[in-house]
Design a protein around this motif. Sequence first.
Motif, PDB file in Angstrom:
ATOM      1  N   TYR A  97       0.846  -1.196   0.000  1.00 35.73           N
ATOM      2  CA  TYR A  97       0.000   0.000   0.000  1.00 35.73           C
ATOM      3  C   TYR A  97       0.877   1.240   0.000  1.00 35.73           C
ATOM      4  CZ  TYR A  97      -3.788  -3.140   1.160  1.00 35.73           C
ATOM      5  OH  TYR A  97      -4.703  -4.152   1.113  1.00 35.73           O
ATOM      6  N   TYR A  98       0.522   2.208  -0.810  1.00 34.51           N
ATOM      7  CA  TYR A  98       1.203   3.495  -0.864  1.00 34.51           C
ATOM      8  C   TYR A  98       0.255   4.545  -0.318  1.00 34.51           C
ATOM      9  CZ  TYR A  98       4.706   1.235  -3.727  1.00 34.51           C
ATOM     10  OH  TYR A  98       5.703   0.407  -4.170  1.00 34.51           O
ATOM     11  N   ILE A  99       0.706   5.297   0.675  1.00 37.16           N
ATOM     12  CA  ILE A  99      -0.143   6.322   1.286  1.00 37.16           C
ATOM     13  C   ILE A  99       0.578   7.664   1.289  1.00 37.16           C
ATOM     14  CG2 ILE A  99      -1.323   4.655   2.791  1.00 37.16           C
ATOM     15  CD1 ILE A  99       0.278   6.057   5.135  1.00 37.16           C
ATOM     16  N   GLN A 100      -0.230   8.713   1.323  1.00 33.50           N
ATOM     17  CA  GLN A 100       0.321  10.053   1.521  1.00 33.50           C
ATOM     18  C   GLN A 100      -0.291  10.622   2.787  1.00 33.50           C
ATOM     19  OE1 GLN A 100       1.127  12.748  -1.704  1.00 33.50           O
ATOM     20  NE2 GLN A 100       0.232  14.460  -0.581  1.00 33.50           N
TER      21      GLN A 100
ATOM     22  N   ALA B  58       6.056   1.843  13.189  1.00 31.85           N
ATOM     23  CA  ALA B  58       4.885   0.982  12.999  1.00 31.85           C
ATOM     24  C   ALA B  58       5.014   0.095  11.753  1.00 31.85           C
ATOM     25  CB  ALA B  58       3.617   1.829  12.914  1.00 31.85           C
ATOM     26  N   GLY B  59       6.171   0.150  11.085  1.00 33.22           N
ATOM     27  CA  GLY B  59       6.394  -0.746   9.964  1.00 33.22           C
ATOM     28  C   GLY B  59       6.276  -0.134   8.582  1.00 33.22           C
ATOM     29  N   PHE B  60       6.040   1.159   8.504  1.00 29.79           N
ATOM     30  CA  PHE B  60       5.949   1.839   7.212  1.00 29.79           C
ATOM     31  C   PHE B  60       7.339   2.260   6.752  1.00 29.79           C
ATOM     32  CE2 PHE B  60       1.807   2.098   8.976  1.00 29.79           C
ATOM     33  CZ  PHE B  60       0.920   2.169   7.913  1.00 29.79           C
ATOM     34  N   THR B  61       7.499   2.375   5.446  1.00 29.30           N
ATOM     35  CA  THR B  61       8.749   2.849   4.874  1.00 29.30           C
ATOM     36  C   THR B  61       8.499   4.211   4.240  1.00 29.30           C
ATOM     37  OG1 THR B  61       9.481   0.599   4.435  1.00 29.30           O
ATOM     38  CG2 THR B  61      10.572   2.359   3.201  1.00 29.30           C
ATOM     39  N   TYR B  62       9.248   5.198   4.679  1.00 34.23           N
ATOM     40  CA  TYR B  62       9.155   6.542   4.105  1.00 34.23           C
ATOM     41  C   TYR B  62       9.953   6.558   2.815  1.00 34.23           C
ATOM     42  CZ  TYR B  62       9.962  11.559   3.594  1.00 34.23           C
ATOM     43  OH  TYR B  62      10.026  12.845   3.110  1.00 34.23           O
ATOM     44  N   PHE B  63       9.366   7.141   1.736  1.00 32.85           N
ATOM     45  CA  PHE B  63      10.150   7.210   0.518  1.00 32.85           C
ATOM     46  C   PHE B  63      10.244   8.580  -0.109  1.00 32.85           C
ATOM     47  CE2 PHE B  63       5.986   5.927  -1.016  1.00 32.85           C
ATOM     48  CZ  PHE B  63       5.806   6.642  -2.184  1.00 32.85           C
ATOM     49  N   THR B  64       9.402   9.529   0.231  1.00 32.57           N
ATOM     50  CA  THR B  64       9.564  10.885  -0.293  1.00 32.57           C
ATOM     51  C   THR B  64       8.639  11.846   0.451  1.00 32.57           C
ATOM     52  OG1 THR B  64       9.707  12.211  -2.332  1.00 32.57           O
ATOM     53  CG2 THR B  64       7.828  10.754  -2.147  1.00 32.57           C
ATOM     54  N   GLY B  65       8.940  13.126   0.317  1.00 32.40           N
ATOM     55  CA  GLY B  65       8.110  14.150   0.933  1.00 32.40           C
ATOM     56  C   GLY B  65       8.229  15.454   0.175  1.00 32.40           C
TER      57      GLY B  65
ATOM     58  N   HIS C 254       1.767  23.273   3.950  1.00 34.34           N
ATOM     59  CA  HIS C 254       1.344  21.929   3.560  1.00 34.34           C
ATOM     60  C   HIS C 254       2.589  21.055   3.520  1.00 34.34           C
ATOM     61  CE1 HIS C 254      -0.247  19.174   0.108  1.00 34.34           C
ATOM     62  NE2 HIS C 254      -0.177  18.541   1.265  1.00 34.34           N
ATOM     63  N   LYS C 255       2.648  20.100   4.419  1.00 36.17           N
ATOM     64  CA  LYS C 255       3.785  19.181   4.486  1.00 36.17           C
ATOM     65  C   LYS C 255       3.283  17.790   4.125  1.00 36.17           C
ATOM     66  CE  LYS C 255       6.646  21.735   7.611  1.00 36.17           C
ATOM     67  NZ  LYS C 255       7.671  21.996   6.634  1.00 36.17           N
ATOM     68  N   ALA C 256       3.830  17.235   3.060  1.00 41.76           N
ATOM     69  CA  ALA C 256       3.415  15.919   2.584  1.00 41.76           C
ATOM     70  C   ALA C 256       4.523  14.900   2.830  1.00 41.76           C
ATOM     71  CB  ALA C 256       3.086  15.985   1.100  1.00 41.76           C
ATOM     72  N   ALA C 257       4.121  13.687   3.148  1.00 40.64           N
ATOM     73  CA  ALA C 257       5.061  12.584   3.339  1.00 40.64           C
ATOM     74  C   ALA C 257       4.432  11.328   2.756  1.00 40.64           C
ATOM     75  CB  ALA C 257       5.353  12.388   4.817  1.00 40.64           C
ATOM     76  N   ARG C 258       5.207  10.606   1.969  1.00 43.17           N
ATOM     77  CA  ARG C 258       4.696   9.387   1.331  1.00 43.17           C
ATOM     78  C   ARG C 258       5.398   8.161   1.909  1.00 43.17           C
ATOM     79  NH1 ARG C 258       3.666  11.124  -4.982  1.00 43.17           N
ATOM     80  NH2 ARG C 258       1.945  12.528  -4.456  1.00 43.17           N
ATOM     81  N   PHE C 259       4.594   7.134   2.095  1.00 42.65           N
ATOM     82  CA  PHE C 259       5.059   5.893   2.709  1.00 42.65           C
ATOM     83  C   PHE C 259       4.510   4.703   1.948  1.00 42.65           C
ATOM     84  CE2 PHE C 259       4.624   9.090   5.980  1.00 42.65           C
ATOM     85  CZ  PHE C 259       5.730   8.923   6.792  1.00 42.65           C
ATOM     86  N   TYR C 260       5.171   3.562   2.135  1.00 41.77           N
ATOM     87  CA  TYR C 260       4.544   2.323   1.692  1.00 41.77           C
ATOM     88  C   TYR C 260       4.583   1.324   2.825  1.00 41.77           C
ATOM     89  CZ  TYR C 260       9.127   0.273   0.453  1.00 41.77           C
ATOM     90  OH  TYR C 260      10.408  -0.204   0.471  1.00 41.77           O
ATOM     91  N   PHE C 261       3.665   0.367   2.724  1.00 41.67           N
ATOM     92  CA  PHE C 261       3.474  -0.624   3.769  1.00 41.67           C
ATOM     93  C   PHE C 261       3.160  -1.942   3.098  1.00 41.67           C
ATOM     94  CE2 PHE C 261       0.811  -2.877   6.893  1.00 41.67           C
ATOM     95  CZ  PHE C 261       1.594  -2.773   8.024  1.00 41.67           C
TER      96      PHE C 261
END
Length: 138
Positions: free
Chosen positions: A78-81, A104-111, A123-130
């Motif tokens: 899953y990819y979340i923002q 919690a097990g998520f991987t940060y990949f960009t912001g 507006h601060k954005a951070a993207r993760f995958y799980f």
Amino acid sequence: MALLSEEEKKQLNKVLAKYPNSEDLDLTEFIAEVIGITGVHTEEGWYNQDINDTHITFYFMSDEDIDFSEDTNENEEYYIQVDIWSKEDCFKLKKKVKKLLKKAGFTYFTGNDQYEVETGIYHKAARFYFSMNVEGEN
């Protein structure tokens, strides 16, 4: 000073204990609970103009079945923002959200951080995958 207080670490451990395996995981609820440890209003969706205080939103960008064996996927990714909306720069809050989700097990990949001049909102954005194991599910 530590990024997460002892109380926040205890809260995170309680949340993690509620979800001992992927089969019991409601990912939306899990994300909201983990981010909610910050004490900042958190909801699924996009910017809520009715909330004048700092708030955090998140949404699912995409998901996919991965790790196939005998035509069946063994995992889902899953990819979340996560977005922080505020009238003030919330650098430390973004760092705290990143720390909580990573633990919690998520991987940060960009912001991406930006200031929206027309609204006066940071507006601060951070993207993760799980990745979630689904072996044994039909």
